[in-house]
Structures are given as C-alpha cells and as structure tokens.
Motif scaffolding. Structure first.
Motif, PDB file in Angstrom:
ATOM      1  N   GLY A  10       0.656  -1.427   0.334  1.00 51.77           N
ATOM      2  CA  GLY A  10      -0.252   0.318  -0.259  1.00 51.77           C
ATOM      3  C   GLY A  10       0.518   1.371   0.387  1.00 51.77           C
ATOM      4  N   LEU A  11       0.179   2.426   0.107  1.00 52.08           N
ATOM      5  CA  LEU A  11       1.368   3.461  -0.276  1.00 52.08           C
ATOM      6  C   LEU A  11       0.723   4.298   1.041  1.00 52.08           C
ATOM      7  N   ASP A  12       2.183   4.834   1.558  1.00 53.58           N
ATOM      8  CA  ASP A  12       1.762   5.720   2.813  1.00 53.58           C
ATOM      9  C   ASP A  12       0.988   6.576   2.718  1.00 53.58           C
ATOM     10  N   GLU A  13       0.578   7.612   3.964  1.00 51.36           N
ATOM     11  CA  GLU A  13       0.156   8.659   4.521  1.00 51.36           C
ATOM     12  C   GLU A  13       0.436   9.513   2.905  1.00 51.36           C
ATOM     13  N   SER A  14       1.477  10.208   2.689  1.00 49.87           N
ATOM     14  CA  SER A  14       1.182  11.831   2.313  1.00 49.87           C
ATOM     15  C   SER A  14       1.613  10.899   0.944  1.00 49.87           C
ATOM     16  N   GLN A  15       1.429   9.529   0.721  1.00 51.24           N
ATOM     17  CA  GLN A  15       1.599   9.436  -0.782  1.00 51.24           C
ATOM     18  C   GLN A  15       0.125   9.269  -1.341  1.00 51.24           C
ATOM     19  N   ARG A  16      -0.982   8.712  -0.315  1.00 50.18           N
ATOM     20  CA  ARG A  16      -2.343   8.987  -0.353  1.00 50.18           C
ATOM     21  C   ARG A  16      -2.993   9.943  -0.924  1.00 50.18           C
ATOM     22  N   GLU A  17      -2.376  11.216  -0.399  1.00 43.49           N
ATOM     23  CA  GLU A  17      -2.964  12.763  -0.053  1.00 43.49           C
ATOM     24  C   GLU A  17      -2.617  13.233  -1.158  1.00 43.49           C
ATOM     25  N   ALA A  21      11.183  13.798  -4.995  1.00 43.40           N
ATOM     26  CA  ALA A  21      10.391  12.576  -4.197  1.00 43.40           C
ATOM     27  C   ALA A  21      10.574  11.076  -5.024  1.00 43.40           C
ATOM     28  N   ASP A  22      10.102  10.103  -4.336  1.00 40.02           N
ATOM     29  CA  ASP A  22      10.636   8.780  -3.989  1.00 40.02           C
ATOM     30  C   ASP A  22       9.809   8.159  -5.663  1.00 40.02           C
ATOM     31  N   HIS A  23      10.065   6.984  -6.349  1.00 41.03           N
ATOM     32  CA  HIS A  23       9.743   6.990  -7.484  1.00 41.03           C
ATOM     33  C   HIS A  23       8.270   6.638  -7.609  1.00 41.03           C
ATOM     34  N   VAL A  24       7.500   5.801  -6.176  1.00 39.95           N
ATOM     35  CA  VAL A  24       6.104   6.083  -6.426  1.00 39.95           C
ATOM     36  C   VAL A  24       5.599   6.655  -6.529  1.00 39.95           C
ATOM     37  N   THR A  25       5.809   7.879  -6.124  1.00 42.53           N
ATOM     38  CA  THR A  25       5.003   9.104  -5.699  1.00 42.53           C
ATOM     39  C   THR A  25       5.404   9.522  -6.971  1.00 42.53           C
ATOM     40  N   GLN A  26       5.617   8.987  -8.316  1.00 42.79           N
ATOM     41  CA  GLN A  26       6.604  10.463  -9.175  1.00 42.79           C
ATOM     42  C   GLN A  26       5.004   9.255 -10.028  1.00 42.79           C
ATOM     43  N   ALA A  27       5.276   8.412  -9.932  1.00 45.22           N
ATOM     44  CA  ALA A  27       4.481   7.544 -11.081  1.00 45.22           C
ATOM     45  C   ALA A  27       3.091   7.262 -10.355  1.00 45.22           C
ATOM     46  N   GLY A  67       5.088   2.651 -17.822  1.00 48.97           N
ATOM     47  CA  GLY A  67       3.828   1.415 -17.164  1.00 48.97           C
ATOM     48  C   GLY A  67       2.767   1.773 -16.198  1.00 48.97           C
ATOM     49  N   ALA A  68       3.376   3.506 -15.491  1.00 57.46           N
ATOM     50  CA  ALA A  68       2.021   3.976 -14.433  1.00 57.46           C
ATOM     51  C   ALA A  68       1.850   4.986 -15.577  1.00 57.46           C
ATOM     52  N   GLN A  69       2.001   5.323 -16.369  1.00 54.18           N
ATOM     53  CA  GLN A  69       1.438   5.812 -17.423  1.00 54.18           C
ATOM     54  C   GLN A  69       0.374   5.551 -18.604  1.00 54.18           C
ATOM     55  N   ALA A  70       0.789   4.101 -18.807  1.00 56.64           N
ATOM     56  CA  ALA A  70       0.243   3.181 -19.273  1.00 56.64           C
ATOM     57  C   ALA A  70      -1.933   2.620 -18.468  1.00 56.64           C
ATOM     58  N   VAL A  71      -1.076   3.003 -17.246  1.00 57.33           N
ATOM     59  CA  VAL A  71      -1.942   2.186 -16.160  1.00 57.33           C
ATOM     60  C   VAL A  71      -3.572   3.288 -15.365  1.00 57.33           C
ATOM     61  N   GLY A  72      -2.465   5.088 -16.214  1.00 59.44           N
ATOM     62  CA  GLY A  72      -3.025   5.679 -15.910  1.00 59.44           C
ATOM     63  C   GLY A  72      -4.884   5.790 -17.187  1.00 59.44           C
ATOM     64  N   CYS A  83       8.787   0.599  -9.590  1.00 59.85           N
ATOM     65  CA  CYS A  83       9.497   2.290  -9.220  1.00 59.85           C
ATOM     66  C   CYS A  83       9.883   1.988  -8.264  1.00 59.85           C
ATOM     67  N   SER A  84       9.471   1.276  -6.604  1.00 53.72           N
ATOM     68  CA  SER A  84      10.322   0.999  -5.583  1.00 53.72           C
ATOM     69  C   SER A  84      11.686   0.654  -5.651  1.00 53.72           C
ATOM     70  N   LEU A  85      11.773  -0.580  -6.572  1.00 51.05           N
ATOM     71  CA  LEU A  85      13.483  -0.674  -7.247  1.00 51.05           C
ATOM     72  C   LEU A  85      13.810   0.381  -7.296  1.00 51.05           C
ATOM     73  N   VAL A  86      13.644   1.457  -8.505  1.00 47.86           N
ATOM     74  CA  VAL A  86      14.922   2.840  -8.859  1.00 47.86           C
ATOM     75  C   VAL A  86      15.123   3.206  -7.484  1.00 47.86           C
ATOM     76  N   ASP A  87      14.640   3.275  -6.732  1.00 44.11           N
ATOM     77  CA  ASP A  87      15.038   3.817  -5.312  1.00 44.11           C
ATOM     78  C   ASP A  87      15.819   2.982  -4.703  1.00 44.11           C
ATOM     79  N   GLY A  88      15.671   1.226  -4.332  1.00 46.16           N
ATOM     80  CA  GLY A  88      16.411   0.928  -3.539  1.00 46.16           C
ATOM     81  C   GLY A  88      16.196  -1.096  -4.087  1.00 46.16           C
ATOM     82  N   ASP A  89      17.659  -1.209  -5.274  1.00 49.14           N
ATOM     83  CA  ASP A  89      17.613  -2.832  -5.758  1.00 49.14           C
ATOM     84  C   ASP A  89      18.548  -3.193  -5.056  1.00 49.14           C
ATOM     85  N   PRO A  90      18.645  -3.790  -3.611  1.00 48.97           N
ATOM     86  CA  PRO A  90      19.387  -4.746  -3.620  1.00 48.97           C
ATOM     87  C   PRO A  90      20.070  -5.857  -3.965  1.00 48.97           C
TER      88      PRO A  90
END
Length: 381
Positions: free
Chosen positions: A5-12, A65-71, A246-251, A302-309
């Motif tokens: 899920g999204l965090d509060e700031s992302q939902r807002e 911004a993190d990449h999920v927020t950008q998505a 992918g985010a564009q396609a979802v939109g 998108c979360s992996l763009v910010d961290g891909d261990p």
C-alpha cells in the motif's frame, strides 16, 4: 511505501492530483488532441504545481520525490490527458543520465532549469535503422580540441522542437560497436534542427520528430559520464524510466474505465441501467482486476528504482512496462465497447484513450523486446 500500500503522504498526494487533473488538465485534453499542438496551458499548470521538479534531486532545485510518488503523478496526469503526462515524462527521461552519471557542473547548470519548468529535455537514442538495435546507430561524435562535433540524425524524438536540451547518444569509436557509444547533453540553440514532425495515431499533443545534428559542436564538458559508457547509460536509463511508462499506461486504462463506468451507470436500455447487466459487470470486473495488477507491478518496479539490493530492476521494469501497456490496450478496447457506437466517435474521449494507449506498447522498447529482457533475466546467460 509498505509492501502492499501507499503511505499517508502518497495517498494525500494522489487525492490532490485527482482534483488537479479534473480541474486543470482533463478539460483541455480533447482540444490538445484535436489541434495536435503542445499542451502549453496544461504544462504551465503542471509547473505551477511544481510537477517538473518531482524527479529532480532537492539539492538542484527539485523535490526529489520517491519513484512511487512520481508514478502516482504520471498515472493521474495520463488519466486526464496522455499528451500532458508525456510532456512531464520526457524531461525526466532526458535528465536521468545527468542525474545519475553527469558531472557536478552539468547537474548544477541544467537540473534547476528543468525543475523550475524553464527548460525541457529530450532523449535522442533511436535512429531510422537503429531502434531496438541501439548498437547499429550511425550518429558520430568526433573530438576536435575542446569540443566534440556531432553528426547524424535521430528519429522518433519526443518533444522535438520544444525541448531546450537533447541528450544525444553517438559513436565516439565506430569500430568498437556498442562499446564505442558515448552520451552528450546538447543545447538546442547550438544548431539542432528538426526536419520533420510525425502525424501520429495518438499522443497528438506531444510532438515527435526527426532531429538532425549537422556538425553540431558540443563542449567536452557536456559529455555525460565517460567516453564509451553511452550504451550502459542508455540501458540503465531505460531501466529507470520504463516503470513510469507503465504508470502512464495504468493512468490511461483507469481514465477509460472511470469514464465507461459513469456512462453505463447513467445510460438506460430496455428499461434499466446498462450496468445492471451481469455480462457488463463481468467486463468491468475484468478491467478493474487487470488495472490493479498492473498498478501493483508498477509500484514494485518504481520502488526498485529507489533501492535495488538484489539487482531486480531490469526484470521488474520490463515486466511492469509490458504488462501495464498490454492492460492499457485491452482495457481501452473493452471500455470503448461499453459505449457502443458513441465510443467510436470523437465526441467522447474513449477513442482518444485507445489511440494514446497504443504507444505505451512501443516506445522505450517494444513489448516484444521487453519479453526478451524478461526471459534473459529469468533464464540467465
């Protein structure tokens, strides 16, 4: 972001973007499409919302911004106007090499201008005979004193004629194959010419053109990374940008479904709402399932763009892009069907959603290429 899920700031932020798109972006979409002109009013509204700054690090005037927020941002824009979402996406794509591999001098000079909306950027990789086969490019960059002289022609360049900078990939060592490709940041007024703008099926408010570099001189300081690193930079850039396609396609898919649901809920046939028919309900359920699955894949990538261990970005970026764009095409076809004959006319937005969706299966690597990437990641070797 939590696992599911999204965090509060992302939902807002999502709620803010929903209202913004409904008020400022979607009302202009039909005009942007019919006139085939860059959506300046929408772009200026995005600048007022600091949307071009979302993907630029804060130390260079951006929001970082993190990449999920950008998505989320891209998805919401695309649900209202595909061309506007592309206007924001392309400058981020053009600046990804600078953000990740550019010198401090390049970052300080160019990133604040993109973040403020003062400047826009394009990404020049494809050529007439070098689309998926990047290594076949013929554009050359020859060192001449303190400059490089770039000669060649790039095709399918988004934002051609609008952008202030062009991130150009050219061969500095033609004998070295893909290892001889380098990347440069070229300013438009250094002699970049646009020879032709394409007449397209969709995304008509986003110009796509043939860009010519005829012995364009570029200071050596505008080399991005090192000589010979261009192919690596190009591939890693696409890894980072495919999830937002992918985010564009979802939109686009969500925008089509939302419109179709409203239509079938309002329209009556045979004495009852169309939405009361079980066959119609099953179509809506299938569309909703596909969209939610695509959205979660996009968020994961998108979360992996910010961290891909574990080094999974290449695989998940391709999966998210391919799956979400296939979903966008399937959903827009079915959503149009729910409007019947009305959906086939340009008095309704459904045919525009369908036309805009198609390109998401093609650019930044066709979905056939994505399946090759995925298979190699899964099988190995």
């Amino acid at each position: 972001m939590s696992a599911f899920g999204l965090d509060e700031s992302q939902r807002e932020f999502s709620e803010v973007m929903t209202s913004f798109v409904a008020d400022k972006i979607a009302p202009n979409a039909a005009k942007v499409d019919s006139e085939g002109q860059f959506p300046w009013d929408n772009f200026r509204a995005c600048v007022a919302m600091d949307l071009p700054a979302m993907g630029v690090p804060s130390e260079y005037g951006g929001i970082g911004a993190d990449h999920v927020t950008q998505a989320i941002m891209v998805e919401k824009l695309a649900s209202g106007c595909g061309s506007t979402s592309l206007a924001i996406l392309i400058s981020k794509l053009g600046m990804i090499p600078v953000i990740n591999w550019g010198s401090e001098q390049l970052k300080a000079k160019y990133l604040p201008r993109v973040a403020s909306g003062e400047a826009q950027a394009s990404y020049c990789l494809s050529e007439a005979d070098a689309g998926s086969d990047v290594a076949a490019m013929q554009t050359k960059a020859v060192r001449d004193g303190d400059d490089y002289v770039i000669t060649g022609t790039k095709y399918w360049i988004t934002n051609a004629g609008i952008s202030d900078t062009y991130t150009v990939f050219a061969k500095t060592d033609p004998e070295a194959g893909y290892r001889g490709i380098s990347a440069f940041l070229v300013e438009a007024d250094w002699g970049v010419k646009v020879a032709k703008l394409e007449k397209k099926l969709g995304m008509r408010g986003s110009p796509t053109g043939e860009v010519i570099f005829d012995e364009v001189r570029v200071p050596k300081e505008n080399l991005v990374g090192e000589e010979g690193e261009g192919f690596y930079l190009a591939m890693k850039t696409l890894d980072r940008s495919r999830p937002t396609i992918g985010a564009q396609a979802v939109g686009i898919a969500q925008g089509a479904l939302d419109y179709a649901v409203k239509y079938i809920s309002d329209r009556k046939q045979f004495g009852r709402r169309i939405s009361d028919n079980q066959g119609i309900q099953f179509m809506v359920a299938d569309m909703a399932m596909k969209i939610e699955a695509a959205r979660l894949l996009v968020y994961r990538a998108c979360s992996l763009v910010d961290g891909d261990p574990d080094g999974e970005l290449t695989k998940f970026g391709a999966i998210a892009k391919a799956f979400a764009s296939d979903v966008a095409m399937a959903v827009t076809v079915d959503a149009l069907q729910l409007l019947g004959g009305y959906g086939y006319t340009n008095d309704f937005p459904m045919e525009r959603f369908l036309r805009d969706a198609k390109i998401t299966q093609i650019y930044e690597g066709t979905n056939q290429v994505q399946r090759m990437v995925i298979a190699r990641q899964v099988i190995g070797g």
